[in-house]
Design a protein around this motif. Structure first.
Motif, short mmCIF file in Angstrom:
data_model
loop_
_atom_site.label_atom_id
_atom_site.label_comp_id
_atom_site.label_asym_id
_atom_site.label_seq_id
_atom_site.Cartn_x
_atom_site.Cartn_y
_atom_site.Cartn_z
N ILE A 233 0.83 -1.20 0.00
CA ILE A 233 0.00 0.00 0.00
C ILE A 233 0.88 1.26 0.00
O ILE A 233 0.59 2.24 -0.69
CB ILE A 233 -0.94 0.01 1.23
CG1 ILE A 233 -1.96 -1.12 1.09
CG2 ILE A 233 -1.67 1.34 1.36
CD1 ILE A 233 -2.81 -1.33 2.32
N PRO A 236 5.03 3.50 -3.87
CA PRO A 236 4.54 4.48 -4.87
C PRO A 236 4.10 3.82 -6.17
O PRO A 236 3.25 4.36 -6.86
CB PRO A 236 5.77 5.38 -5.10
CG PRO A 236 6.94 4.63 -4.56
CD PRO A 236 6.43 3.76 -3.47
N THR A 238 2.32 1.27 -6.57
CA THR A 238 0.93 0.84 -6.48
C THR A 238 0.00 1.96 -6.91
O THR A 238 -0.88 1.80 -7.75
CB THR A 238 0.60 0.44 -5.03
OG1 THR A 238 1.57 -0.48 -4.58
CG2 THR A 238 -0.78 -0.14 -4.93
N ARG A 239 0.27 3.14 -6.33
CA ARG A 239 -0.53 4.31 -6.65
C ARG A 239 -0.42 4.63 -8.14
O ARG A 239 -1.43 4.88 -8.81
CB ARG A 239 0.02 5.48 -5.82
CG ARG A 239 -0.57 6.83 -6.13
CD ARG A 239 0.09 7.87 -5.26
NE ARG A 239 -0.45 7.86 -3.92
CZ ARG A 239 -1.45 8.67 -3.54
NH1 ARG A 239 -1.98 9.49 -4.41
NH2 ARG A 239 -1.91 8.64 -2.32
N GLU A 240 0.79 4.53 -8.65
CA GLU A 240 1.05 4.82 -10.06
C GLU A 240 0.23 3.91 -10.97
O GLU A 240 -0.42 4.36 -11.91
CB GLU A 240 2.54 4.59 -10.31
CG GLU A 240 3.15 5.49 -11.35
CD GLU A 240 4.65 5.25 -11.39
OE1 GLU A 240 5.09 4.58 -12.33
OE2 GLU A 240 5.35 5.68 -10.44
N TYR A 242 -2.47 2.39 -10.42
CA TYR A 242 -3.91 2.64 -10.40
C TYR A 242 -4.26 4.01 -10.96
O TYR A 242 -5.31 4.20 -11.56
CB TYR A 242 -4.47 2.46 -8.99
CG TYR A 242 -4.78 1.01 -8.75
CD1 TYR A 242 -6.03 0.51 -9.11
CD2 TYR A 242 -3.84 0.15 -8.24
CE1 TYR A 242 -6.32 -0.83 -8.95
CE2 TYR A 242 -4.12 -1.20 -8.07
CZ TYR A 242 -5.35 -1.68 -8.42
OH TYR A 242 -5.64 -2.99 -8.28
N LEU A 243 -3.34 4.97 -10.75
CA LEU A 243 -3.62 6.31 -11.26
C LEU A 243 -3.53 6.34 -12.78
O LEU A 243 -4.25 7.08 -13.44
CB LEU A 243 -2.62 7.32 -10.66
CG LEU A 243 -2.93 7.73 -9.23
CD1 LEU A 243 -1.93 8.78 -8.75
CD2 LEU A 243 -4.35 8.28 -9.12
#
Lengths: 245, 283, 326
Positions: A233, A236, A238-240, A242-243
């Motif tokens: 979680i 970074p 992971t966020r990338e 999904y973004l």
């Protein structure tokens, strides 16, 4: 001994690489979440592990045994169970009839050409006890067409449990369920014994993150991050992933 | 001499098979319809050509091709469409049609084989490097080669072809992109049936036309498609040549068992590649 | 099981009720083709694999029986055993080839295999006497009279139907139907889908072989026509007309086709056209089989009389039935 081990797994369709060099291990009793945006290759990975697709390269080990060359049914016999994202039930049967089919699949009786299935009381008792695990024993004799979507989802899980697997692959067990039904199913998943190893694909983050101990993040057929829940979680990438969607 | 003649006959028969099988393969590839009336349409084309020979050979072949194309379109519009999404019903529907066509041909053209003269221009022989070839068979090979090139150009180089390819790959996506899939289906059915009719008309001078020709040719077309791979142009081409060779030489060398020998390539190919030599993965 | 018993008792009384030898002969033909349709139903109806080459099995068995009993002078029981064995062996071989695929490709391959066997019967004149076929001499013993032959056919067909009924209710039979409806799930559950299809196919070939022996005993003549695509297709038509995957459907379908063929032959020799038209009628109008189809059509008719809006609902139900069948 690991419950499930995937080494350098590859799959290409006509020159297009859909799974590229994926490796990970799942320890016995672990709850593993497979995360990734749509088209990341999660279901393809399940199909490779279950044997519905043949890998272009790499190895799959189940309970330490190399199953890469085995067929789907042989892998099932090695203790692998799975559910399908798209409901795959026997539409002409009753709820109980579906579980009976699952029970027979792992029994040598499946080749018996005589003796009516419906008169096998021992089999019926076993099927009822499986249905009790997903709270469907009250609907045992209801035809599939007369059950609700949520009940079908639970039956989908019961079919896999009936095989008494050591490793269970759950492909979006909550897909399309109402909030209330989600509660029922996630409670049911929580109650599964720790002797069972579970790998799950799920988009409902509340349930999935509460359930998973370790997470593997897949994107464009590659394994991006593999670690504990908090590590993944916080990562970074992971966020990338999904973004970018 | 024996081998060269055999080879030429094989190629000529392969050419006929190609005209028959390529339409079947196209229809199957695009629409998932196994048109079991394809052999009957081939025979119908042959019969129509024998009746139209009075207008000249070329006119007879054209008439056969056009009539069969129109018939194919009619079948697609009236029967196949009505059974959309029901694979088994579609196959059995075309099978029922095959019986009707064959029986009506028997009624119209009687039970006796009808010989068709080759066009005057191609009745003679051609001498190449000291070997004498019947001109008509050479022409057959040339026509099949032209048909192969034309179909290839059509599929690979035209808008229609691009649409066909798109619809073969993903029918729903093609529909979403605004491709008139429904009209495309009719077109492909016309094209496939027209090619089969033309094949029958062109085969008439070599094989003549007789009842049972349909039942003889249909399994050969199926074998070509099974060997070559469904929906594949190169598969239909290579498969036709292969079956043409095996069948022709089989009949020359072991006339009693020519049919059994056909079994062998099927076994080998299916064992190694169930999707056929040039086929992609099957559903 | 009970309906089967009732049917057998009723069928056993037939020779007493039918007005003459001619009608008894037709009833016998219904049993012969009925058994053939039962064999097609086993693989097509219960296992979901439609074969268009089953006449090959009927034919191989018939030819083998004729050649061994007349040509080689074997006793009937030995010729029968050998014919059944040889045909099952052929089925075991064809199964290896045809079951590399499924669905429409399976249908196409079985058609091609059937035509190859037809080609052998037609062309391999030294063995099969080609187009002229092979005859059996006049029968002796119980088969001398139509009644004896009828009861023999009844016993064999009823026995085979009993076998199929028991099989379809057994675990193996349940597995066959599971493979028909959800092959993917079945392999996930540990069933060897290929092996189940293979066993069904070979068993189906064995039943077709039994019908081939009855065919020989009944008609006492066999020619390549018995192996033609027409005969294979008629069997598929019988099964669909009677209802795919039902116990009595094949027999009902056989009765329909045999009766129509006999009635039609009095007026026209355009049987293939009629056959084709029946095919189209069944497929377009009553795809779920004659009895359920008739029930649906009657229901729709009634609904139209009562309230025109219900027709849509009936049609939806029919298409759902058909959908489940596919």
């Amino acid at each position: 001994m690991t419950a499930l081990q995937v080494n350098n797994l590859r799959k290409s369709f006509g020159g297009l690489d859909v799974i590229q060099d994926v490796s990970f291990t799942v320890e016995p009793g672990e709850r593993r979440l497979l995360l990734g945006p749509n088209g990341a290759g999660k279901t393809t990975l399940f199909n490779l592990i279950a044997g519905d697709l043949r890998a272009s390269g790499g190895r799959i080990l189940l309970q330490g045994r190399d199953v890469s060359a085995l067929s789907t049914s042989q892998r099932a016999a090695c203790g692998l169970g799975r559910t399908f994202q798209i409901l795959t039930l026997f539409g002409r049967e009753t709820v109980l009839g579906n579980v009976v089919m699952a029970l027979l699949g792992s029994s040598p009786k499946r080749w018996k050409p005589f003796g009516a299935v419906v008169h096998d009381t021992a089999l019926r008792r076993r099927a009822l006890s499986v249905l009790a695990r997903v709270k469907l024993e009250g609907l045992a004799d209801r035809p599939i067409q007369e059950t609700s979507y949520g009940e079908k989802r639970r039956l989908e899980i019961a079919m896999a449990l009936a095989q008494d697997p050591q490793v269970l692959l759950l492909d979006e067990p909550l897909a399309g369920l109402s909030k209330e039904e989600r509660g029922t199913v996630s409670a049911l998943l929580e109650d599964l014994p720790r002797s069972l190893t579970i790998v799950m694909i799920e988009h409902d983050m509340d349930v999935a993150l509460a359930f998973a101990e370790r997470i593997a993040l897949l994107n464009h057929g590659r394994l991006l991050v593999d670690g504990t829940r908090d590590e993944v979680i916080a990562d970074p990438r992971t966020r990338e992933a999904y973004l970018a969607q | 001499m024996f081998w060269i003649n055999g080879l030429l006959n094989s190629l000529a028969f392969g050419a006929i098979l190609f005209l028959l099988a390529v339409g079947f393969s196209l229809i199957f590839g695009l629409m998932r319809v196994a048109n079991l009336a394809h052999g009957a349409i081939f025979m119908l084309g042959g019969y129509i050509a024998t009746s139209m020979i009075g207008f000249g050979f070329l006119a007879a072949v054209l008439a056969a091709a056009l009539a069969c194309a129109a018939f194919g379109g009619l079948v697609e519009r009236s029967l196949i469409r009505r059974l959309a999404g029901r694979e088994l019903a579609q196959v059995l529907g075309t099978l029922g049609l095959a019986f009707i066509i064959a029986d009506q041909c028997l009624l119209v053209w009687s039970g006796d084989p009808i010989a068709q003269p080759a066009p005057a221009l191609l009745r003679g022989t051609v001498e190449v490097a000291g070997v004498v070839f019947p001109a008509y068979r050479l022409a057959l090979i040339a026509i099949a080669a032209i048909a192969l090139a034309a179909i290839w150009l059509l599929v690979e180089r035209t808008t229609l072809g691009a649409r066909i390819r798109a619809a073969v790959d993903d029918r729903e996506m093609a529909r979403a992109m605004g491709i008139p899939v429904s009209r495309l289906f009719t077109t492909v059915f016309c094209l496939g049936a027209g090619l089969a009719g033309m094949g029958g008309a062109l085969a008439a001078p070599v094989m003549s036309v007789y009842p049972g020709l349909d039942a003889e040719m249909l399994p050969l077309a199926l074998l070509v498609v099974i060997l070559g791979g469904i929906g594949s142009l190169s598969g239909a081409f290579v498969g036709s040549l292969l079956i043409g060779l095996i069948y022709t030489f089989g009949q020359m060398l072991l006339p009693d068992l020519a049919y059994v020998i056909l079994f062998l390539p099927m076994v080998v190919v299916l064992a190694a590649r169930p999707q056929g030599l040039f086929g992609r993965h099957m559903a | 099981m009970k309906p089967l018993l009732v049917l057998v008792v009723a069928a056993a009384a037939m020779p007493l009720l039918l007005p003459g030898e001619f009608y008894l002969a037709i009833a016998t033909q219904v049993l012969v083709y009925g058994l053939f349709a039962v064999s097609v139903n086993l693989i097509a109806g219960y296992c979901g694999m439609v074969s268009l080459g089953h006449a090959a099995f009927l034919g191989i068995s018939g030819y083998a029986f004729a050649l061994l009993s007349v040509g080689a002078g074997w006793p009937i029981w030995a010729a029968t055993t050998a014919a059944l064995g040889l045909t099952s062996l052929t089925g075991a071989m064809f199964g290896l080839v045809a079951l590399r695929t499924s669905g429409l490709s399976f249908l196409m391959i079985t058609l091609a295999l059937g035509q190859i066997v037809w080609g052998i019967a037609f062309r391999y004149v030294d063995l099969t006497n080609g187009e002229n076929g092979i005859s059996l001499p006049r029968p002796d013993g119980v088969l001398l009279h139509g009644t004896g032959l009828y009861y023999l056919c009844l016993a064999v067909t009823a026995g085979c139907m009993l076998f199929v009924t028991v099989l379809t209710r057994s675990p193996l039979g349940a597995a066959m139907q599971g493979v028909r409806d959800q092959p993917r799930r079945m392999s996930t559950l540990g069933y060897d889908v290929w092996a189940i299809r293979y066993v069904s196919y070979v068993l189906s070939a064995l039943l077709a072989a039994a019908s081939g022996i009855l065919y020989m005993l009944t008609f006492r003549f066999i020619s390549p026509h018995a192996l033609s695509l027409t005969v294979s297709s008629e069997a598929v038509l019988m099964v669909i007309a009677g209802g795919l995957g039902t116990t009595f459907g094949p027999l009902l379908g056989a009765a329909l086709v045999v009766l129509l063929k006999n009635v039609a032959s009095a007026y026209t020799d355009r049987w293939p056209t009629l056959l084709g038209l029946i095919f189209l009628f069944i497929i377009v109008v009553v795809p779920e089989g004659l009895l359920p189809g008739a029930r649906r059509l009657l229901g729709a008719l009634k609904a139209r009389v009562v309230a025109p809006d219900n027709i849509g609902a009936n049609l939806t139900r029919a298409s759902r039935i058909e959908g489940a069948r596919q």
